[in-house]
Scaffold this active site. Structure first.
Site, PDB file in Angstrom:
ATOM      1  N   SER A 164      45.635 -52.248 -55.457  1.00  0.00           N
ATOM      2  CA  SER A 164      45.864 -51.234 -56.482  1.00  0.00           C
ATOM      3  C   SER A 164      45.484 -49.850 -55.943  1.00  0.00           C
ATOM      4  O   SER A 164      46.057 -49.402 -54.954  1.00  0.00           O
ATOM      5  CB  SER A 164      45.083 -51.603 -57.746  1.00  0.00           C
ATOM      6  N   ASP A 190      49.665 -55.544 -54.741  1.00  0.00           N
ATOM      7  CA  ASP A 190      50.099 -55.237 -56.106  1.00  0.00           C
ATOM      8  C   ASP A 190      50.039 -53.756 -56.448  1.00  0.00           C
ATOM      9  O   ASP A 190      49.501 -53.369 -57.494  1.00  0.00           O
ATOM     10  CB  ASP A 190      49.291 -56.052 -57.127  1.00  0.00           C
ATOM     11  N   HIS A 316      47.118 -59.092 -62.204  1.00  0.00           N
ATOM     12  CA  HIS A 316      47.095 -57.933 -61.314  1.00  0.00           C
ATOM     13  C   HIS A 316      46.068 -58.102 -60.197  1.00  0.00           C
ATOM     14  O   HIS A 316      46.304 -57.701 -59.058  1.00  0.00           O
ATOM     15  CB  HIS A 316      46.784 -56.682 -62.136  1.00  0.00           C
TER      16      HIS A 316
END
Length: 364
Positions: A164, A190, A316
């Site tokens: 992220s 991700d 996530h």
């Protein structure tokens, strides 16, 4: 055995097969990397039982917890392993180095390596004079300084892995040449520019929708799992406690108020796709399920500029939800690009009869 020979090695599931398969190299690497792993623990039903919600210590996963003193700031760093290539793990916003705990433990069973996972500015046990300056420029300077503090002039190959926000910072760090050592690979988990930029509009609402405080660490872990923030109880028990801090008796609140850093969010992700494609090292993009690649990434993928890996049934936080599968993919990627060596060579086990027959026929 050379890559050319691996690419032309027949499918050895059948001793009589002479059909070549271009994917055989991947199969052999998977076997070499995962050979020797203990069998998975059988799943047990939790019905009728109270799930354990106590905190797990960092020492169950890492070998060392070290302070990196940099210009008056103290960055907390978790380390595992003492030789081999360096996997430099950068967490996402709101998490800490302990988000990598389960993944680090899994990866270390597969390949000989060193794993380094710092708590970035404003996160975990790191203490900085300015906790809220999460600008791209400040953070990549931190990342470079932490690495130099821990490793000095070590010239071992480095694989930067980021999730992220950490994935965006990994790309910026590499392009800014903030790490003097040989960066051999980049793995981004991700984060896709288009999706990230779209998600920023709802991020403040999401942050405000979370509980503002918890009466105990156990309650925070319970929320983490029940809300789907994490799906792996072990990961939640080691990671979630580092995301909160005790402010009074029976009251824990978030370690960092991410809403105070909103001004920096756009800078993390803007222009990320082109920067990612511009990195000259081998690259892998790991996605949690099917994501929409933007135009630049779609073209880059079609041109073979990076490898894509989609892991199913994860949220996530891929490294927490599926640490074993992620470690398998990262280990195979590192071995394929000659960055790391598998700990368990297939040669250490009795040879496959089909392989022996193939070598006999071809006088190897």
């Amino acid at each position: 055995m050379s890559d050319d020979k691996l690419d032309t090695l027949p499918d050895l599931q059948s001793e009589t097969s002479h059909v070549t398969t271009p994917h055989r190299q991947n199969d052999l690497l998977r076997q070499a990397v995962t050979h020797g792993r203990p069998p998975p623990v059988p799943s047990t039903s939790t019905s009728g039982k109270k799930r354990e919600m106590s905190e797990l210590p960092w020492s169950d996963f890492f070998d060392e917890k070290k302070d990196a003193n940099i210009d008056g700031d103290v960055f907390n760093v978790y380390i595992k392993g003492n030789e081999g290539p360096i996997f430099y793990l950068l967490h996402g916003g709101g998490y800490s180095g302990l988000t990598w705990a389960c993944f680090a433990k899994e990866l270390a069973t597969l390949i000989s390596c060193r794993v380094v996972a710092p708590d970035l500015r404003g996160h975990g046990d790191t203490k900085c004079s300015d906790e809220h300056d999460l600008s791209k420029e400040t953070q990549i300077k931190d990342i470079g300084a932490i690495f130099k503090n821990i490793f000095g002039e070590d010239d071992s190959p480095v694989c930067i892995v980021g999730h992220s926000m950490g994935g965006a910072l990994a790309i910026h760090t590499l392009n800014a040449k903030m790490i003097s050592s040989k960066v051999a690979a980049l793995i981004v988990i991700d984060v896709v520019e288009g999706s990230a930029m779209e998600a920023l509009g709802g991020m403040v609402h999401f942050l405000h929708s979370r509980p503002s405080s918890f009466p105990s660490i156990e309650k925070a872990i319970h929320w983490c799992l029940s809300s789907g923030t994490a799906r792996n109880p072990t990961a939640a028990r080691v990671s979630m406690p580092s995301q909160i801090r005790e402010v009074s008796e029976h009251e824990y609140t978030w370690r960092i108020d991410l809403t105070t850093t909103e001004q920096y969010w756009k800078g993390w992700f803007e222009g990320l796709s082109k920067e990612f494609l511009g990195c000259s090292v081998p690259k892998m993009l790991v996605l949690a399920g099917v994501d929409r690649l933007d135009r630049d990434l779609t073209i880059g993928q079609m041109q073979g500029k990076f490898q894509t890996c989609v892991l199913p049934k994860v949220g996530h936080c891929v490294q927490e939800d599926s640490p074993q599968n992620l470690a398998d993919e990262v280990g195979r990627f590192a071995c394929r690009h000659r960055i790391a060596q598998p700990k368990f060579s297939a040669l250490a086990s009795p040879p496959d009869p089909a392989i022996l027959e193939y070598r006999k026929r071809h006088h190897q």
